[in-house]
Design a protein around this motif. Structure first.
Motif, PDB file in Angstrom:
ATOM      1  N   GLY A 159       0.809  -1.209   0.000  1.00  0.00           N
ATOM      2  CA  GLY A 159       0.000   0.000   0.000  1.00  0.00           C
ATOM      3  C   GLY A 159       0.845   1.263   0.000  1.00  0.00           C
ATOM      4  O   GLY A 159       1.909   1.309   0.617  1.00  0.00           O
ATOM      5  N   MET A 160       0.349   2.299  -0.682  1.00  0.00           N
ATOM      6  CA  MET A 160       1.095   3.554  -0.832  1.00  0.00           C
ATOM      7  C   MET A 160       0.326   4.727  -0.239  1.00  0.00           C
ATOM      8  O   MET A 160       0.374   5.838  -0.758  1.00  0.00           O
ATOM      9  CB  MET A 160       1.362   3.808  -2.318  1.00  0.00           C
ATOM     10  CG  MET A 160       2.173   2.733  -3.003  1.00  0.00           C
ATOM     11  SD  MET A 160       3.908   2.723  -2.489  1.00  0.00           S
ATOM     12  CE  MET A 160       4.506   4.175  -3.327  1.00  0.00           C
ATOM     13  N   LEU A 161      -0.367   4.482   0.855  1.00  0.00           N
ATOM     14  CA  LEU A 161      -1.201   5.536   1.443  1.00  0.00           C
ATOM     15  C   LEU A 161      -0.640   6.070   2.761  1.00  0.00           C
ATOM     16  O   LEU A 161      -1.368   6.670   3.547  1.00  0.00           O
ATOM     17  CB  LEU A 161      -2.622   5.002   1.671  1.00  0.00           C
ATOM     18  CG  LEU A 161      -3.394   4.632   0.410  1.00  0.00           C
ATOM     19  CD1 LEU A 161      -4.747   4.025   0.778  1.00  0.00           C
ATOM     20  CD2 LEU A 161      -3.588   5.844  -0.490  1.00  0.00           C
ATOM     21  N   SER A 162       0.658   5.888   2.993  1.00  0.00           N
ATOM     22  CA  SER A 162       1.261   6.335   4.255  1.00  0.00           C
ATOM     23  C   SER A 162       1.024   7.813   4.548  1.00  0.00           C
ATOM     24  O   SER A 162       0.727   8.169   5.701  1.00  0.00           O
ATOM     25  CB  SER A 162       2.762   6.036   4.260  1.00  0.00           C
ATOM     26  OG  SER A 162       2.989   4.645   4.298  1.00  0.00           O
ATOM     27  N   PRO A 163       1.137   8.724   3.565  1.00  0.00           N
ATOM     28  CA  PRO A 163       0.902  10.142   3.889  1.00  0.00           C
ATOM     29  C   PRO A 163      -0.491  10.390   4.462  1.00  0.00           C
ATOM     30  O   PRO A 163      -0.647  11.154   5.421  1.00  0.00           O
ATOM     31  CB  PRO A 163       1.087  10.835   2.536  1.00  0.00           C
ATOM     32  CG  PRO A 163       2.004   9.936   1.782  1.00  0.00           C
ATOM     33  CD  PRO A 163       1.604   8.549   2.178  1.00  0.00           C
ATOM     34  N   LEU A 164      -1.504   9.750   3.896  1.00  0.00           N
ATOM     35  CA  LEU A 164      -2.870   9.927   4.394  1.00  0.00           C
ATOM     36  C   LEU A 164      -3.033   9.279   5.759  1.00  0.00           C
ATOM     37  O   LEU A 164      -3.608   9.881   6.682  1.00  0.00           O
ATOM     38  CB  LEU A 164      -3.864   9.321   3.406  1.00  0.00           C
ATOM     39  CG  LEU A 164      -5.343   9.388   3.810  1.00  0.00           C
ATOM     40  CD1 LEU A 164      -5.806  10.839   3.898  1.00  0.00           C
ATOM     41  CD2 LEU A 164      -6.207   8.614   2.812  1.00  0.00           C
ATOM     42  N   LEU A 165      -2.526   8.055   5.911  1.00  0.00           N
ATOM     43  CA  LEU A 165      -2.663   7.343   7.188  1.00  0.00           C
ATOM     44  C   LEU A 165      -1.949   8.091   8.304  1.00  0.00           C
ATOM     45  O   LEU A 165      -2.481   8.233   9.414  1.00  0.00           O
ATOM     46  CB  LEU A 165      -2.099   5.922   7.054  1.00  0.00           C
ATOM     47  CG  LEU A 165      -2.793   4.989   6.061  1.00  0.00           C
ATOM     48  CD1 LEU A 165      -2.118   3.624   6.050  1.00  0.00           C
ATOM     49  CD2 LEU A 165      -4.273   4.851   6.375  1.00  0.00           C
ATOM     50  N   GLN A 166      -0.748   8.572   8.044  1.00  0.00           N
ATOM     51  CA  GLN A 166      -0.001   9.290   9.074  1.00  0.00           C
ATOM     52  C   GLN A 166      -0.714  10.575   9.473  1.00  0.00           C
ATOM     53  O   GLN A 166      -0.702  10.952  10.652  1.00  0.00           O
ATOM     54  CB  GLN A 166       1.410   9.596   8.569  1.00  0.00           C
ATOM     55  CG  GLN A 166       2.288   8.361   8.444  1.00  0.00           C
ATOM     56  CD  GLN A 166       3.642   8.653   7.824  1.00  0.00           C
ATOM     57  OE1 GLN A 166       3.976   9.811   7.533  1.00  0.00           O
ATOM     58  NE2 GLN A 166       4.430   7.611   7.592  1.00  0.00           N
ATOM     59  N   TYR A 167      -1.322  11.232   8.525  1.00  0.00           N
ATOM     60  CA  TYR A 167      -2.070  12.450   8.816  1.00  0.00           C
ATOM     61  C   TYR A 167      -3.233  12.150   9.755  1.00  0.00           C
ATOM     62  O   TYR A 167      -3.592  12.982  10.598  1.00  0.00           O
ATOM     63  CB  TYR A 167      -2.580  13.057   7.507  1.00  0.00           C
ATOM     64  CG  TYR A 167      -3.158  14.442   7.639  1.00  0.00           C
ATOM     65  CD1 TYR A 167      -2.394  15.495   8.160  1.00  0.00           C
ATOM     66  CD2 TYR A 167      -4.455  14.715   7.222  1.00  0.00           C
ATOM     67  CE1 TYR A 167      -2.922  16.770   8.275  1.00  0.00           C
ATOM     68  CE2 TYR A 167      -4.987  15.985   7.326  1.00  0.00           C
ATOM     69  CZ  TYR A 167      -4.213  17.014   7.856  1.00  0.00           C
ATOM     70  OH  TYR A 167      -4.738  18.280   7.972  1.00  0.00           O
ATOM     71  N   TRP A 168      -3.797  10.954   9.611  1.00  0.00           N
ATOM     72  CA  TRP A 168      -4.894  10.534  10.480  1.00  0.00           C
ATOM     73  C   TRP A 168      -4.406   9.870  11.762  1.00  0.00           C
ATOM     74  O   TRP A 168      -5.209   9.449  12.591  1.00  0.00           O
ATOM     75  CB  TRP A 168      -5.810   9.560   9.742  1.00  0.00           C
ATOM     76  CG  TRP A 168      -6.627  10.212   8.665  1.00  0.00           C
ATOM     77  CD1 TRP A 168      -6.804  11.541   8.448  1.00  0.00           C
ATOM     78  CD2 TRP A 168      -7.391   9.538   7.650  1.00  0.00           C
ATOM     79  NE1 TRP A 168      -7.628  11.758   7.375  1.00  0.00           N
ATOM     80  CE2 TRP A 168      -8.014  10.551   6.864  1.00  0.00           C
ATOM     81  CE3 TRP A 168      -7.625   8.195   7.342  1.00  0.00           C
ATOM     82  CZ2 TRP A 168      -8.842  10.244   5.786  1.00  0.00           C
ATOM     83  CZ3 TRP A 168      -8.447   7.902   6.264  1.00  0.00           C
ATOM     84  CH2 TRP A 168      -9.052   8.914   5.490  1.00  0.00           C
ATOM     85  N   GLY A 169      -3.079   9.750  11.936  1.00  0.00           N
ATOM     86  CA  GLY A 169      -2.527   9.166  13.155  1.00  0.00           C
ATOM     87  C   GLY A 169      -2.442   7.656  13.122  1.00  0.00           C
ATOM     88  O   GLY A 169      -2.457   7.013  14.175  1.00  0.00           O
ATOM     89  N   LEU A 170      -2.330   7.069  11.922  1.00  0.00           N
ATOM     90  CA  LEU A 170      -2.282   5.625  11.780  1.00  0.00           C
ATOM     91  C   LEU A 170      -1.027   5.178  11.040  1.00  0.00           C
ATOM     92  O   LEU A 170      -0.432   5.936  10.270  1.00  0.00           O
ATOM     93  CB  LEU A 170      -3.513   5.111  11.026  1.00  0.00           C
ATOM     94  CG  LEU A 170      -4.870   5.298  11.689  1.00  0.00           C
ATOM     95  CD1 LEU A 170      -5.983   4.893  10.726  1.00  0.00           C
ATOM     96  CD2 LEU A 170      -4.967   4.487  12.982  1.00  0.00           C
ATOM     97  N   GLU A 171      -0.671   3.927  11.283  1.00  0.00           N
ATOM     98  CA  GLU A 171       0.460   3.314  10.598  1.00  0.00           C
ATOM     99  C   GLU A 171       0.036   1.938  10.110  1.00  0.00           C
ATOM    100  O   GLU A 171      -0.631   1.189  10.830  1.00  0.00           O
ATOM    101  CB  GLU A 171       1.646   3.190  11.550  1.00  0.00           C
ATOM    102  CG  GLU A 171       2.872   2.557  10.933  1.00  0.00           C
ATOM    103  CD  GLU A 171       4.019   2.399  11.924  1.00  0.00           C
ATOM    104  OE1 GLU A 171       5.143   2.110  11.501  1.00  0.00           O
ATOM    105  OE2 GLU A 171       3.757   2.561  13.151  1.00  0.00           O
ATOM    106  N   LEU A 172       0.404   1.594   8.874  1.00  0.00           N
ATOM    107  CA  LEU A 172       0.109   0.279   8.312  1.00  0.00           C
ATOM    108  C   LEU A 172       1.309  -0.623   8.531  1.00  0.00           C
ATOM    109  O   LEU A 172       2.421  -0.316   8.092  1.00  0.00           O
ATOM    110  CB  LEU A 172      -0.200   0.398   6.813  1.00  0.00           C
ATOM    111  CG  LEU A 172      -0.475  -0.903   6.065  1.00  0.00           C
ATOM    112  CD1 LEU A 172      -1.746  -1.578   6.592  1.00  0.00           C
ATOM    113  CD2 LEU A 172      -0.603  -0.632   4.555  1.00  0.00           C
ATOM    114  N   LEU A 173       1.072  -1.750   9.212  1.00  0.00           N
ATOM    115  CA  LEU A 173       2.147  -2.675   9.560  1.00  0.00           C
ATOM    116  C   LEU A 173       2.106  -3.921   8.688  1.00  0.00           C
ATOM    117  O   LEU A 173       1.030  -4.408   8.316  1.00  0.00           O
ATOM    118  CB  LEU A 173       2.039  -3.087  11.034  1.00  0.00           C
ATOM    119  CG  LEU A 173       2.039  -1.938  12.053  1.00  0.00           C
ATOM    120  CD1 LEU A 173       1.852  -2.496  13.461  1.00  0.00           C
ATOM    121  CD2 LEU A 173       3.334  -1.129  11.960  1.00  0.00           C
ATOM    122  N   ALA A 174       3.286  -4.449   8.381  1.00  0.00           N
ATOM    123  CA  ALA A 174       3.394  -5.667   7.592  1.00  0.00           C
ATOM    124  C   ALA A 174       2.897  -6.855   8.419  1.00  0.00           C
ATOM    125  O   ALA A 174       2.887  -6.814   9.653  1.00  0.00           O
ATOM    126  CB  ALA A 174       4.846  -5.892   7.170  1.00  0.00           C
TER     127      ALA A 174
END
Length: 266
Positions: free
Chosen positions: A146-161
């Motif tokens: 997934g390439m949505l890290s900028p959006l997730l980080q802005y919302w206070g989230l992190e995607l983990l493997a």
């Protein structure tokens, strides 16, 4: 008199026929309006299959995946490459299914649209296992991560493997649904988040996050492989026009996307 009556009857038939046509069109328009309007962004080969070209599409050698055909039958679905003009369209839900890297302008537009009351379903997979015959680097190959890290980080989230237990085939159970997938990730809340942090409820294991973002809502799932019909143990249901668990699961996500009552700002 006979001829006059015949003309009157003919006129009545024409008027009745026009009324039926108008009524049928109105009914069709109403049914179309009753279907939620969805804009889909995806890198997955579900719209016309892998490596599709205009020549293959026109010749009938390319066809949508089962999940895409199902969405077309149930929803007012439109595949898009950009969200430009989103605020001016009558869109109910934006669905991101392992989309390609989004333009910063699209990310900002989506965030603003949700905060003003929009709804989104986001399927972002950190370890997509979807088989592809296309070479690595091909623009039509689905994104492996997934390439949505900028959006997730802005919302206070992190995607983990995925950890070792979720790296292979996995059976996920949500309420009354059981879906087969692979390489399932998870979400974690960042310790230091911006003031724009979303308010999220996490499922067990962090596989799903249901977030209130301003006046709107986003439901996030750390997986997209469950859309791949090659993994469906109940794919035989398609032969008789039936629905699979994966289809019903997406129906549930879309149905719940408009309900923000269970996510609180407290």
């Amino acid at each position: 008199m006979f001829r006059a009556s015949t003309i009157l009857l003919a006129l009545a038939a024409v008027i009745f026929g026009c009324w039926q046509l108008f009524a049928s069109k109105s009914e069709a328009d109403n049914k179309a309006r009753d279907k939620p309007s969805i804009e889909l962004m995806t890198s997955l080969p579900i719209i016309w299959g892998e490596g599709s070209s205009m020549e293959k599409i026109l010749s009938g050698d390319a066809s949508p995946a089962a999940i895409y055909e199902y969405w077309q039958s149930q929803y007012d679905l439109k595949a898009v490459d950009s969200l430009e003009g989103l605020t001016g369209r009558d869109t109910d839900i934006v669905m991101l299914a392992q989309p390609r890297a989004m333009d910063p302008a699209d990310i900002a537009l989506l965030d603003d649209w949700i905060r003003k009351g929009g709804h989104a379903i986001i399927l972002t997979d950190p370890a997509l296992v979807w088989h592809s015959d296309l070479p690595i680097g091909d623009s039509q190959r689905p994104l492996a991560s997934g390439m949505l890290s900028p959006l997730l980080q802005y919302w206070g989230l992190e995607l983990l493997a995925p950890d070792d237990e979720r790296a292979g085939l996995v059976e996920l159970e949500f309420d009354d649904f059981s879906i087969t997938t692979a390489g399932v990730g998870s979400f974690a809340e960042l310790q230091q988040a911006s003031e724009a942090k979303a308010v999220c409820l996490m499922s067990a294991g962090g596989i799903m996050a249901r977030c209130k973002v301003g006046r709107g809502q986003a439901i996030l799932v750390a997986d997209a492989d469950f859309l791949n019909q090659e993994l469906w143990p109940d794919a035989s249901a398609l032969e008789t026009g039936g629905e699979t668990q994966a289809m019903r699961f997406t129906d549930m996500l879309l149905a719940e996307s408009g309900d923000v009552s269970s996510v609180s700002n407290d």
